[in-house]
Each structure stands twice: as C-alpha cells, then as structure tokens.
Design a protein around this motif. Sequence first.
Motif: not given
Length: 525
Positions: A467-488
Amino acid sequence: MTTPARMRPTRPAAHRVADLVRTFHLVTHGAPVPSDAVLTGVSLASNDVSPGDVFVAVTGLTVHGASYAEQAVDAGAVAVLTDEAGLALLESSGLAARVPVLVGAAPRALAGPVAAWAHDAPGERLVTVGVTGTNGKTTTTYFLDAALRAAHTTTAVLGTVELRIGEDAVESPRTTVEAPALQAILALAVERGATALAMEVSSHALALGRVGGLTFDVVGFTNLQRDHLDFHGDMEGYFRDKSRLFASGQARRGVVVVDDEWGRRLVAESPIPVESVATHVGAPEAADADWAVVAADIGLDGVGSTFTLRGPDGTLHTAASPLPGKVNVSNAALAIVLAHAAGVDLDTAIGAVATAHEIPGRMERVIERGEGFPLAIVDYAHTPDALVLALDAVRPITPGRLVIVFGSDGDRDQGKRPLMGEIAARLADVIVVTDENPRSEEPAAIRSAILEGVRSVRPDLVDVHEASSRAQAIRDALALAHEQDTVIITGKGHEPTQEIAGVFHRYNDRDVLLAARVERQGQQA
C-alpha cells in the motif's frame, strides 16, 4: 504549543560577552564587543534566537550557518560564534560590521560548553542519568523516570517521545535536542524545582556534540544492533560513537547490559567505572556480571513479567516489568540498576519500575480483541533485531494469524530493508508493506527493496500486500484480520508526523488505527 527552542528559564543567568571571549579563548572580529554587552542564551537555530542570545553558526550539510546570521542578528543576537569559514561569509556580506564575531576552531563542539556556562551549569544541580543503545532507550528511560520520581518530587524526561518537566510536556523533535536547547531545558528544569533527569542519548547526538557541557552522574547502555549505518559507516563506527557517552568527562559512572558482544566490549574498554548487567537467564556472561537476571516468568497478553535479579553481593531480589516480553525484562533490570546507581534505594527502585505507566508507541495495545476486531498493537520496532523481538513477543498471544504493517525509512541505512522483509516473511502470516518516512527517496523504491527480502523467503508472495498510503495499509490490515488474529504496526510508534518529499504531515499510527476501527464499525452498522 511550546517548542523545545522556547523551553527556556524565565529568569536566565546573565554574563558579559567579554567574559565569554576570555573564558573560551575566542578571537574577536567585526564590530567591537561593548564592555556592557550581556548574553542571556545561546542558539544554533537562527529562527529560534531570542534577544540576548549568542548565535552559533556552524557548517551544515549543504549551507554554512553563517548564511542565516542576519536573521539571528535581526532577532536580537548580541554576537555570532563561528569558525574561519563563517567569518569570511560574515565579512563578505558586511554583517561583521554590525555585530561582534567570535571565532573558535570548532564552534559545534563549543556550543554545549558555552551554553552550559551561559546557564550556570544547570546539569550540576540535577541528578542526571543518560541512556544510549540501539533499542530500548525510550522504555528504559520511562522505567528509570518512574524510579527517580519515587525519590524526587519533580523530575525531567528528555527523549524520543517528549520533553517533560514535572507534568508539563511538549513533543520532542528528535531523540536528543541540540546542545543549546538542552542546556536551556536543564536550566528551566532547575528553575521549576526538578532535581533529577532521565534522558535518551542518541549516537547522532554523541557524534555531533549535543551533550557537550553536561557530565552525567550515571549512564546506561542497552544493546547495539544494526541501525544508522548510513551515518556511522559500519558497526565499528556506530560502537565508537555510542561509547562516547562513557568517556571521562562525559559521565562519572556507567551501567552496561552485557547480553551482546558490544556491551561486553564496552565494559572491557570503558575509561569510567561501570557495572555490568546480564539479562538472559542461563547465559555464560551472567556468571561474571555484577547484576544478573537468574530467573524470569515472561508475561504474555498484556501481563508484565516477573524476574529474579541477583545483586553484586549475591542477594536475590524479586522484580517485575509492567510490560510483557523478554526485552522488557532487560529494560526493567537496567532501569533498576541505573536508578540505584543514581542514589535511589534498591527496593524503592524495584517497586517503582514494576508500576511504571504505559509508554506511547511501545507495544501499545490500541484495539483489544473482541466484537469482531483483532488485537491491534503499535510498536516502534524499526531495526531487524527489534522486529524479531516484537514479532516473537506477539506470536504467543495470537490464536489466529499474525498480520504486520511495516516499511523502512528513506535516506537511512538501505541495507536493512531486505533484512526487514525477510524477517516479516518468516515470522508473520500476513504482510502489508507500506511507507514509514520516505523523506527524499522514491517511496516505491524503498518498498521494492523490502519486497526483495520478502521474496527470498516467500517467492510466491502469498498473503503479501503493498500500500502506497500508510493510512490505507492500516485500513487494509484491519479489514484482512479476524477476531483471533493480531495486527502489529511497526516502525513509527509514537511519531506524530510522516516526512514525505521533505514535507512533514501530521500523522500517527494510533490515531489512524482508531479511525479505521470507527470506519469499519460504521460499515458494519
């Protein structure tokens, strides 16, 4: 908001410019020094000069500071301290006829001692503790401050996150401010009743003389890992600059973590008395260390760690880190020993460190797991070794997949970029590569270098995103993750800005992450 340059004492000391010339054996040129001329401050930045300052004009990366002397004089500078090159510029511009020019061989090296003299050596009226090393400086400094506050009514903390005196804080522009700003802040701290200081000291600061004029009571060393090689050249140069903090005249005594070869070498070569601390349970170096962690119960999922610290006399002490992970056992142990060396009762230091507050951008839990959201953490890890530690710490508290958002800085060590990619590919499940602070570099080129490292481990690039936008990268990560996942989200931690093409944009990972959660909640409603 108050800026660091304006953190000055309200009742500054006043000294005659003639006494400055005499004390530091300066040669005067240009306009004569009036016998009654008084200086009340020192500045390296022409746009931060206050009336009564001496402006120190040094050679910059591209332009000599004397080129900005007119702005400083117009703002009220009573003299310019510079070198022969600066003098030539001032004479050619005609400015030397307006203001006394004080010439010394190395004005940058003089800036700290001159500022300390101008403010009547405020560091000598504080208990001063400095912490250096690649990783752990900020956490150790906050742990240390907690211990100092248990013994001192008012303390100061200067570092990467903030410049704080008592409860009054401003954002910090860099890990260690320039020497004149540092001495002014110390004078203000003394004026406000502070009696102790915990301070991060960067390798850049040591190489550039930013702590000149200050002799620390105690200094500490965390570790040395690959970073800043664009500035220091190689690890040997990096070590040489870090070790400047342990020079005679810069510090009175030291405490060194000996978990790596560099710490052990520092103990062997240090010209000042040092105590050694070994924090890896069962490691060979623990047997000979003055202090050693001999047992540890490493906390997980937000629970701090407890450990047993053996003192020089063999006595065992039960201690704790309020943050989870092995690395924070090391940070806590170092902070305890530093505080004790600075005069804090050992039991008091142990108790205070165990209850230290959360540190911004250091394993900071921003979103808790539940209601369809993953656990989301922001961490400053921006070196290969720090990234390994961060991912290793998070993996045991992740029932599902580990999702990482990261990048690498522009205009900095390029060699670590593929290394970071390799580490993420090995230790995380889902990868989102994005930008940190591209600075003057092309962001896509930085991401490409990271992805080369990712491909060396994961050639099919499965579960790898860009993702060329860091803000978009964070939104993408949150969308990809499920409840049992961890985003760092690593690399920027507490930082309040992002530098792109020379422009600083207001930006913070934590704020973006919280906004992304609200956005996702709105979509689900």
